[in-house]
Write a protein that holds these residues in place. Structure first.
Motif, mmCIF file in Angstrom:
data_model
loop_
_atom_site.group_PDB
_atom_site.id
_atom_site.type_symbol
_atom_site.label_atom_id
_atom_site.label_comp_id
_atom_site.label_asym_id
_atom_site.label_seq_id
_atom_site.Cartn_x
_atom_site.Cartn_y
_atom_site.Cartn_z
ATOM 1 N N GLU A 238 67.868 30.655 11.117
ATOM 2 C CA GLU A 238 68.897 30.288 12.084
ATOM 3 C C GLU A 238 70.342 30.438 11.551
ATOM 4 O OE1 GLU A 238 71.826 28.169 14.325
ATOM 5 O OE2 GLU A 238 71.126 27.571 12.346
ATOM 6 N N PRO A 297 67.743 24.893 17.319
ATOM 7 C CA PRO A 297 69.110 24.490 18.405
ATOM 8 C C PRO A 297 69.913 23.500 17.623
ATOM 9 C CG PRO A 297 67.399 23.203 18.829
ATOM 10 C CD PRO A 297 66.563 23.848 17.898
ATOM 11 N N GLN A 298 71.326 24.254 17.455
ATOM 12 C CA GLN A 298 72.024 23.447 16.646
ATOM 13 C C GLN A 298 72.478 22.095 17.415
ATOM 14 O OE1 GLN A 298 73.583 24.344 13.988
ATOM 15 N NE2 GLN A 298 75.061 22.863 13.503
ATOM 16 N N VAL A 299 72.577 22.184 18.713
ATOM 17 C CA VAL A 299 73.137 20.889 19.285
ATOM 18 C C VAL A 299 72.193 19.699 19.149
ATOM 19 C CG1 VAL A 299 71.790 21.563 21.332
ATOM 20 C CG2 VAL A 299 73.902 20.080 21.618
ATOM 21 N N THR A 301 70.768 19.081 15.982
ATOM 22 C CA THR A 301 71.152 18.628 14.887
ATOM 23 C C THR A 301 72.529 17.758 14.962
ATOM 24 O OG1 THR A 301 70.756 20.850 14.088
ATOM 25 C CG2 THR A 301 71.248 19.085 12.433
#
Lengths: 423, 224
Positions: A238, A297-299, A301
């Motif tokens: 990612e 998905p960054q959201v 984290t």
């Protein structure tokens, strides 16, 4: 076990053994053993008595705690052995990562090592206390002999008798006693070395994992390691895409945008082509973004499970009612697997179920995350057919959780996940 | 001409954005690569604050939402400092974090856009200008996701297709005049549509940033 380190040290020339740190270490080990042994016995007795009393009125918890008392006591023993044995005694127990308080106790009670450790405490704690006491007496005796001239000079001549009935005339006459004291210290060092070595041997024999235990321990650890490695790899991919291809494509659309602007001003017929190229670059960027979201998905984290699930719910073609209420952030591995279970369940529902409404409910109850994804579709889903859910079930299992799919013909389909989260 | 402080960790994009802004007639007074440097750059620009701060959400050291947090801290220290937040992808969670719970005044001069928008050069430069003069700019993608989600909700189904279009543009932060230009209608008819929308959604008819927030809050399913 190819031999005990203390015993190997004792085979060196005596002056080297005596002048090394070894005598101090074995004495410390044996005297410490007397203290821990005494403490263990007292605690165990207290637990056992109160456990028996309470079990009469139906409370078994204390008795179960007494039964697992060997586990922490043996952990202390393994730690203590490091003083005289550099090779650590391996831990025979299974990892409890992710288990709740009850689950921990149940797991331990089922393990044979737990009972071996309890036996070790019951049998060897008294032995350790006796050995420690004997050593303490021996050492005191040796030190008193060693210091005889000093004692004589302080007490005054003719007052001290080393051999009964024969008072010592002067401090000088006490010198043979000093020699005897030195000899006694040397004897104490060797005796303590032998005993400490014997304790190490016993501990290694009783407290190390048996072959079959070793396999279970290593198997679980290697699976967990593999899962962690996958997780790290996903994050790396990612990040690489974010820093590399995504940035390049944004820069490309920017350059094409500037070119388009200039061409438009000069009225060039190439404007349309550049405009098309920019549209294609944007499409690539959109597809890449969806791909990256599927990888990690960054959201998730940044904002946790509830926000990340709310986000995919917004993108679902079927309306989703999200009700996730968690008091705190969960461990990374749990959040990831829970997130991807929701994604997979939503995708499957959209593809196969014919549902018009979905609900996602998530709660943390007694340290365990329970998550349910329910639709109002026609049901009849075969869990084994969904490779995605199968893979997720494996990942849930590594975290000692379970994934249950119920999908009677006629509906509804419900995907449930339970994952223990260690605090 | 605007004096801009730019924070973006990718060297390529930092250079590209600087070029784009310069060509658009603005001055990039500092271009930095992480959140701490951003705060320092704004302090260094004093006594006069920059006219606009443009920052990436995800930046070193942690590669999480450091840029967004730095933006919020800057706004707390210098209320009203125009900030445009750029992101590789939009998430309503970040939008909520940025605009979260703020009344009309706090949203003045805040923007949240997808990085892709830099490709549409003139619209991007227009968004920059709007944020700098204190308007609110919200990425169409955020609005689209919210509208799709609520398309089946009862109040939204009462809207005509044209009214739904107007609602989307209002949520992006456009004013009546711009909406009229986009839809090639008169401003008076936009005002009429807006009135109908507010009535059907049971919202207080307001203007400017307060209107954007009211619409967004409604779309997020909260009470406005």
């Amino acid at each position: 076990m190819p031999g005990v380190t203390v015993w190997r040290a004792m085979r060196q020339p005596p002056q080297r053994f005596i002048l090394s740190s070894w005598p101090w270490r074995v004495w410390a080990h044996l005297l410490g053993g007397a203290l821990t042994g005494l403490a263990s016995l007292l605690l165990l007795a207290a637990l056992a008595v109160s456990g028996l009393l309470l079990s009469v009125i139906g409370v078994d918890l204390v008795l179960m705690l007494a039964a697992t008392f060997g586990v922490p006591a043996a952990a202390v023993e393994r730690r203590r052995m490091r003083l005289v044995e550099p090779v650590p005694v391996p831990n025979p127990h299974r990892s409890l990562v992710g288990a709740g308080r009850r689950g921990r106790l149940r797991t331990r009670l089922r393990e044979r090592a737990t009972w071996r450790e309890l036996g070790y405490v019951v049998v060897f704690a008294p032995v350790q206390v006796c050995v420690g006491l004997a050593l303490a007496i021996g050492l005191t005796f040796a030190v008193v002999l060693l210091a005889a001239p000093l004692i004589v000079s302080n007490a005054g001549p003719e007052d001290v008798m080393i051999i009964p009935g024969r008072p010592v005339e002067s401090p000088l006459h006490a010198l043979p006693a000093t020699a005897a004291g030195l000899l006694a210290l040397v004897l104490c060092a060797y005796a303590a070395g032998l005993l400490a070595g014997a304790q190490v041997k016993t501990a290694v024999f009783v407290l190390s994992p048996r072959d079959e235990e070793r396999q279970v321990v290593e198997l679980t650890r290697s699976r967990a390691r593999l899962a962690d490695a996958f997780e790290a790899e996903r994050r790396r991919i990612e990040r690489d895409l974010h820093d590399g291809a995504q940035a390049q494509l944004v820069a490309l659309t920017m350059t094409l945008g500037l070119a388009e602007l200039e061409l438009r001003e000069s009225g060039s017929p190439a404007t349309e082509l550049v405009s098309r190229a920019r549209g294609e670059a944007r499409l690539a960027l959109t597809q890449l973004r969806d791909l990256v979201r599927g990888i990690y998905p960054q959201v998730l984290t940044d904002h946790g499970l509830d926000a990340a699930v709310a986000e995919i719910a917004l993108r679902s073609p079927i309306p989703v009612d999200v009700d996730i209420d968690l008091p705190r952030r969960l461990p990374d591995a749990v959040e990831t697997v829970a997130y991807f279970t929701v994604t997979e369940a939503l995708t499957n529902a959209a593809k196969h179920s014919g549902a018009t409404q979905l609900t996602v409910v998530g709660r943390l109850k007694r340290g365990t995350l329970t998550l349910a994804i329910t639709d109002n579709g026609r049901g009849g889903a075969v869990p084994s057919a969904g490779a995605g859910l199968q893979g997720l079930a494996d990942r849930v299992a590594i975290l000692k959780g379970r994934l249950v799919v119920s999908s009677p013909v006629g509906g509804p389909t419900r995907v449930g996940v339970e994952v223990p989260c260690s605090a | 001409m605007l004096r801009v402080v730019l924070a973006e960790d990718s060297v390529l994009l930092r250079a590209g954005l600087t070029e784009l802004l310069t060509r658009g007639g603005h001055e990039v007074i500092a271009a930095v690569g992480d959140a701490q440097a951003l705060a320092r750059a704004v302090d260094d620009a004093r006594p006069t604050l920059p006219d606009l701060v443009i920052t990436d959400v995800r930046m070193p050291p942690g590669q999480h939402d450091e840029g967004l947090r730095a933006a919020l801290e800057l706004r707390a220290r210098h209320p009203g400092l125009p900030v445009l937040v750029l992101s590789q992808y939009v998430a309503t969670a970040y939008a909520t974090q940025l605009f979260g719970g703020s009344g009309g005044a706090e949203a003045a001069g805040l923007g949240y856009l997808l990085k892709d928008r830099v490709g549409e050069v003139s619209e991007f430069l227009d968004a920059i200008r709007r944020v700098a003069v204190g308007q609110t700019v919200i990425d169409p993608e955020v609005v689209r996701v919210l509208l799709v989600q609520h398309a089946q909700s009862r109040p939204l189904r009462r809207l005509t297709p044209r009214e739904r279009e107007v609602l989307g543009l209002m949520a992006e932060g456009l004013n009546n005049q711009t909406i009229a230009q986009r839809l090639t209608v008169t401003e008076a008819s936009v005002v009429k549509h807006a009135g109908n929308i507010f009535m059907k959604l049971d919202l207080d008819p307001t203007e400017g940033n307060r209107r954007v927030l009211a619409v967004l809050a409604h779309l997020r399913g909260e009470t406005a």
